[in-house]
Design a protein around this motif. Structure first.
Motif, PDB file in Angstrom:
ATOM      1  N   LYS A 128     -30.762  36.541   7.358  1.00 28.65           N
ATOM      2  CA  LYS A 128     -29.564  35.273   5.951  1.00 28.65           C
ATOM      3  C   LYS A 128     -28.501  36.140   6.001  1.00 28.65           C
ATOM      4  O   LYS A 128     -27.638  35.474   5.483  1.00 28.65           O
ATOM      5  N   ALA A 129     -28.515  37.555   5.041  1.00 32.21           N
ATOM      6  CA  ALA A 129     -26.978  38.066   4.841  1.00 32.21           C
ATOM      7  C   ALA A 129     -26.321  37.728   6.018  1.00 32.21           C
ATOM      8  O   ALA A 129     -25.081  37.707   5.966  1.00 32.21           O
ATOM      9  N   TYR A 130     -26.238  38.485   7.189  1.00 26.99           N
ATOM     10  CA  TYR A 130     -25.688  38.021   8.404  1.00 26.99           C
ATOM     11  C   TYR A 130     -25.169  36.806   8.409  1.00 26.99           C
ATOM     12  O   TYR A 130     -23.320  36.805   9.151  1.00 26.99           O
ATOM     13  N   ASP A 131     -25.994  36.026   9.257  1.00 26.13           N
ATOM     14  CA  ASP A 131     -25.221  34.532   8.085  1.00 26.13           C
ATOM     15  C   ASP A 131     -24.353  34.004   7.696  1.00 26.13           C
ATOM     16  O   ASP A 131     -23.211  33.706   7.797  1.00 26.13           O
ATOM     17  N   ILE A 132     -24.597  34.495   6.127  1.00 28.54           N
ATOM     18  CA  ILE A 132     -23.681  34.176   5.290  1.00 28.54           C
ATOM     19  C   ILE A 132     -22.923  34.716   5.166  1.00 28.54           C
ATOM     20  O   ILE A 132     -21.355  34.034   5.367  1.00 28.54           O
ATOM     21  N   ALA A 133     -22.313  35.943   5.674  1.00 31.00           N
ATOM     22  CA  ALA A 133     -21.112  36.983   6.409  1.00 31.00           C
ATOM     23  C   ALA A 133     -20.489  36.265   7.221  1.00 31.00           C
ATOM     24  O   ALA A 133     -18.875  35.974   6.700  1.00 31.00           O
TER      25      ALA A 133
END
Length: 398
Positions: free
Chosen positions: A376-381
């Motif tokens: 999720k964090a990498y997608d948001i990044a």
């Protein structure tokens, strides 16, 4: 057989699938002790099932800087809170706000040396390129190296390297390594310190571990606290830290401690096998001083934060855990590969960059923060235009 808890699994595993898979494992398991232990609630456990392909994703080229950044204040910082499953957007200048008195920040004080030599074969004058990986024997002045073109470099070949005064440094190919490298013995009568200075004088540094990349100034690739020479690759997360930021931490009575892990050529390699457990890390040397252990163990005892700056620092710390789950002083080599569901003993906070897909650092982060939250964090990044890889933005996991 290894079991992990249901909450660490990917979303695609429903409760029904988990129960079905575990019942099959349970019925086929001949170990009665394991059966007895898990029979009370077997649906909450399953075999480790992550594959390398689970850690694949696409990063747009526009988010991958090709040169170092020196605007420390403008480096973005994504903060992941594991307890609340939350994601916050900050800047590196706010890093100190997440730590207080008694917490410990652990830095890797490794120093990069010039690891690329240009030379020729003595008989044919064919041009060759040598990448110094690590010193194997100080007395014999032998090094493990990579060479190009490798097909032309055989055991017994003599190589030479010229400085600007046409002074030769000779070497002979002594052996091959299992990783397609060579053992090179330098034919020099100089004392070891002078020999190292000669190597440093002849050598160059690259912006990446690819032979085709352009070269950069060594001074721009060192952390401000670099002290112990031995790395062939920069310690990228440490490049984000300025003297001002470290001073702010010290004024808040946050402990700033140092260990050494020398980064090698394979540190940022991609995993080439689908089964994570079959991947083998290249060994890297680390040194954890007694003074650092004392500070970290005190923070452990008082339930304070222990933040590793970089995954290399984390791997060194987790490679030296005592039977009492405290940190031991140590000088040794580690090939520790961390992936779900590793049980972290020392580190409870981590500062790192955004890494490439399928590299060894993504499973480590997944083990530390949880697969779903990490993805999720990498997608948001990507959606928020964070910069990725070596010269990109940073992530703090607390």
């Amino acid at each position: 057989m290894l079991y992990i808890k249901e909450q660490t699994l990917k979303n695609k595993y429903t409760k029904k699938m988990i129960s079905k898979a575990n019942n099959k494992i349970f019925n086929n398991n001949k170990n009665t002790k394991i059966k007895k232990r898990y029979s009370y609630n077997i649906s909450k456990y399953i075999l480790i099932n992550f594959k390398t392909s689970d850690f694949n994703f696409k990063v747009p080229k526009r988010l991958i800087p090709s040169h170092p950044r020196f605007d420390h204040e403008n480096v973005r910082l994504m903060v992941l809170n594991r307890a609340y499953k939350s994601i916050d957007h900050q800047y590196i200048s706010n890093f100190n706000n997440y730590f207080g008195r008694g917490d410990t920040i652990v830095f890797n004080n490794t120093k990069m040396y010039k690891s690329i030599l240009y030379g020729k074969k003595e008989k044919t004058d064919d041009k060759i390129q040598v990448y110094l990986l690590r010193e194997v024997n100080k007395k014999e002045k032998s090094w493990e190296v990579l060479v190009q073109p490798a097909r032309k470099i055989r055991i017994g070949n003599r190589l030479f390297f010229l400085d600007e005064n046409n002074e030769k440094l000779l070497a002979v190919v002594h052996d091959k390594t299992i990783s397609k490298g060579r053992i090179l013995k330098f034919l020099s009568q100089r004392p070891h310190k002078e020999f190292q200075q000669k190597i440093n004088h002849l050598g160059k540094i690259q912006s990446n571990l690819d032979f085709n990349n352009s070269f950069l100034d060594l001074s721009k690739m060192q952390t401000i606290y670099a002290k112990k020479a031995g790395s062939t690759s920069p310690h990228f997360p440490g490049l984000h830290f300025s003297k001002l930021l470290i001073k702010k931490l010290q004024l808040q009575e946050v402990n700033c401690s140092y260990i050494t892990l020398h980064l090698g050529a394979k540190t940022y390699d991609k995993i080439l096998v689908e089964d994570l457990q079959k991947h083998k890390m290249k060994e890297e040397y680390f040194n954890i001083p007694r003074k650092t252990c004392k500070v970290i163990n005190s923070s452990l005892k008082n339930n304070n934060k222990i933040c590793a700056i970089g995954t290399s620092t984390l791997r060194a710390l987790e490679s030296s855990v005592s039977t009492f789950k405290t940190l031991n002083p140590n000088k040794k080599w580690t090939n520790k590969f961390i992936y779900p569901a590793y049980n972290f003993q020392i580190v409870n906070s981590l500062f790192t960059n955004f890494h490439p897909p399928k590299c060894t650092l993504i499973p480590l982060l997944s083990a530390f923060v949880g697969y779903d939250l990490l993805m999720k964090a990498y997608d948001i990044a990507i959606k928020e235009n964070y910069k990725f890889y070596n010269f990109g933005d940073a992530m703090l996991i607390i």
